[in-house]
Design a protein around this motif. Structure first.
Motif, PDB file in Angstrom:
ATOM      1  N   GLN A   1       6.876  -0.837   4.594  1.00 44.61           N
ATOM      2  CA  GLN A   1       6.264  -0.961   5.914  1.00 44.61           C
ATOM      3  C   GLN A   1       6.015  -2.424   6.270  1.00 44.61           C
ATOM      4  O   GLN A   1       6.346  -2.878   7.370  1.00 44.61           O
ATOM      5  CB  GLN A   1       4.955  -0.182   5.954  1.00 44.61           C
ATOM      6  CG  GLN A   1       4.294  -0.117   7.316  1.00 44.61           C
ATOM      7  CD  GLN A   1       5.033   0.790   8.287  1.00 44.61           C
ATOM      8  OE1 GLN A   1       5.666   1.754   7.894  1.00 44.61           O
ATOM      9  NE2 GLN A   1       4.956   0.452   9.568  1.00 44.61           N
ATOM     10  N   SER A   2       5.459  -3.185   5.328  1.00 44.25           N
ATOM     11  CA  SER A   2       5.170  -4.602   5.583  1.00 44.25           C
ATOM     12  C   SER A   2       6.447  -5.405   5.786  1.00 44.25           C
ATOM     13  O   SER A   2       6.483  -6.352   6.575  1.00 44.25           O
ATOM     14  CB  SER A   2       4.374  -5.193   4.417  1.00 44.25           C
ATOM     15  OG  SER A   2       3.093  -4.595   4.346  1.00 44.25           O
ATOM     16  N   VAL A   3       7.502  -5.015   5.063  1.00 42.89           N
ATOM     17  CA  VAL A   3       8.792  -5.709   5.197  1.00 42.89           C
ATOM     18  C   VAL A   3       9.302  -5.612   6.635  1.00 42.89           C
ATOM     19  O   VAL A   3       9.853  -6.565   7.193  1.00 42.89           O
ATOM     20  CB  VAL A   3       9.828  -5.089   4.228  1.00 42.89           C
ATOM     21  CG1 VAL A   3      11.236  -5.506   4.602  1.00 42.89           C
ATOM     22  CG2 VAL A   3       9.509  -5.481   2.795  1.00 42.89           C
ATOM     23  N   LEU A   4       9.061  -4.456   7.259  1.00 46.04           N
ATOM     24  CA  LEU A   4       9.625  -4.201   8.579  1.00 46.04           C
ATOM     25  C   LEU A   4       8.688  -4.551   9.727  1.00 46.04           C
ATOM     26  O   LEU A   4       9.136  -4.950  10.802  1.00 46.04           O
ATOM     27  CB  LEU A   4      10.039  -2.729   8.692  1.00 46.04           C
ATOM     28  CG  LEU A   4      11.214  -2.320   7.795  1.00 46.04           C
ATOM     29  CD1 LEU A   4      11.310  -0.807   7.703  1.00 46.04           C
ATOM     30  CD2 LEU A   4      12.519  -2.903   8.322  1.00 46.04           C
ATOM     31  N   THR A   5       7.362  -4.376   9.498  1.00 45.72           N
ATOM     32  CA  THR A   5       6.484  -4.540  10.653  1.00 45.72           C
ATOM     33  C   THR A   5       5.020  -4.767  10.336  1.00 45.72           C
ATOM     34  O   THR A   5       4.223  -4.925  11.243  1.00 45.72           O
ATOM     35  CB  THR A   5       6.584  -3.289  11.544  1.00 45.72           C
ATOM     36  OG1 THR A   5       5.851  -3.497  12.745  1.00 45.72           O
ATOM     37  CG2 THR A   5       6.030  -2.065  10.852  1.00 45.72           C
ATOM     38  N   GLY A   6       4.612  -4.741   9.104  1.00 44.47           N
ATOM     39  CA  GLY A   6       3.193  -4.810   8.805  1.00 44.47           C
ATOM     40  C   GLY A   6       2.594  -3.422   8.781  1.00 44.47           C
ATOM     41  O   GLY A   6       3.256  -2.467   8.380  1.00 44.47           O
ATOM     42  N   ASP A   7       1.366  -3.270   9.253  1.00 50.21           N
ATOM     43  CA  ASP A   7       0.679  -1.982   9.139  1.00 50.21           C
ATOM     44  C   ASP A   7       0.987  -1.031  10.286  1.00 50.21           C
ATOM     45  O   ASP A   7       0.691   0.148  10.228  1.00 50.21           O
ATOM     46  CB  ASP A   7      -0.838  -2.221   9.056  1.00 50.21           C
ATOM     47  CG  ASP A   7      -1.578  -0.970   8.618  1.00 50.21           C
ATOM     48  OD1 ASP A   7      -1.110  -0.307   7.678  1.00 50.21           O
ATOM     49  OD2 ASP A   7      -2.609  -0.649   9.227  1.00 50.21           O
TER      50      ASP A   7
END
Length: 308
Positions: A262-268
């Motif tokens: 999730q963090s790799v793509l957009t954070g939280d």
């Protein structure tokens, strides 16, 4: 006189052929009724992906833009994917042998060509046609085959399963219900496990299934990827709470082996529309970002020299 000698020679030849045939059939029967192959074939080393449609790279516009293909290019290594679109974590765990799979053979025989079988559970149910996985049924090597769509494209996972043997088995009798053995030739490959997207509403089940998969594989080189949040899974929803809980548990258990996808793509927050092709699957840009992040995690975690 010559005719008599000729007849004797033919008779002797016939006896020799009959003796050889009987010896061959007897050897088959001694081995349990069919040609056996208990040694699993070996393959070159590479990276193994275990998961669902996310691991297949569903959502990319072309096969070459799918995450597994991009990952293989970045690492310059072969990638093998054990995944079924739409499958939950328990089904995927059974697919790779973490849970037992029984198979019923209605005809009671394994013959040349495709034979109707009934696996329990149905490990290839989900989406996609021409699905296959390498297995051993009653000791006979071959492939478990299944289509999930009828002609015309209508989804129908209830379509029958078939087993196609690698070699001729003479239709020797087989146990009507037997345990299916999965191909373990890649069990020592470095492995990326990404499951739970289709049953994140049961975090405890996903956590248990991941642990079973980890127990089944024969390598310490593995990474557990977190579930990403898609459309309508923002803060305040039950989906957001379940995914957050699941990911936090996986991170707590697997620590440095966990990749916060999730963090790799957009954070939280949820994965933005610009990285998705639909409500949850990644588009070409998202697949590229994901592949780069996974490759970076692999290179930073493992010595891949022995895996080439």
């Amino acid at each position: 006189m010559k005719e008599k000698d000729t007849m004797k020679k033919r008779y002797r030849c016939a006896l020799v052929v009959l003796f050889l045939a009987c010896s061959f059939i007897a050897a088959l029967l001694i081995n349990g009724g069919a040609l056996r192959h208990n040694e699993i074939e070996t393959h070159a080393h590479g990276i193994r992906l275990i998961g669902d449609s996310m691991s297949l790279g569903t959502g990319a516009s072309q096969p070459e833009f799918r995450y597994p293909n991009l990952l293989g290019q970045l690492l310059d290594m072969p990638i093998h994917v054990d995944a079924v679109g739409g499958a939950g974590s328990t089904q995927i765990a059974a697919l790779v042998g973490a849970y037992p799979v029984m198979v019923r053979i209605p005809s009671g025989q394994l013959t040349w060509g495709k034979v109707r079988v009934e696996p329990m559970p149905r490990v290839l149910d989900g989406s996609g046609n021409r699905l296959k996985t390498r297995v051993f049924v009653d000791g006979v090597p071959g492939y478990l085959l299944h289509d999930n769509h009828r002609r015309g494209g209508k989804l129908d996972p209830s379509l029958p399963y078939y087993f196609k043997a690698d070699r001729f088995s003479f239709g020797m009798p087989s146990e009507k219900t037997t345990q299916l053995k999965v191909d373990e030739s890649r069990s020592k490959w470095p492995t990326i496990i990404w499951v739970g997207r289709n049953n994140y509403d049961s975090p405890e089940v996903v956590v248990k299934d991941v642990s079973k998969i980890v127990e089944k594989i024969e390598t310490e080189k593995y990474i557990i990827m977190g579930v990403i949040k898609g459309r309508s899974e923002e803060k305040g929803t039950s989906a957001y709470r379940n995914i957050t809980l699941l990911n936090s548990e996986l991170k707590e258990i697997y620590k440095d082996r966990y990749l916060d996808t999730q963090s790799v793509l957009t954070g939280d927050e949820i994965v933005p529309e610009k990285l998705r092709s639909d409500s949850e699957h990644l588009n070409d840009i998202g697949q590229k970002i994901l592949a780069a992040a996974v490759a970076k995690k692999i290179v930073g975690s493992w010595d891949l020299g022995a895996a080439r």
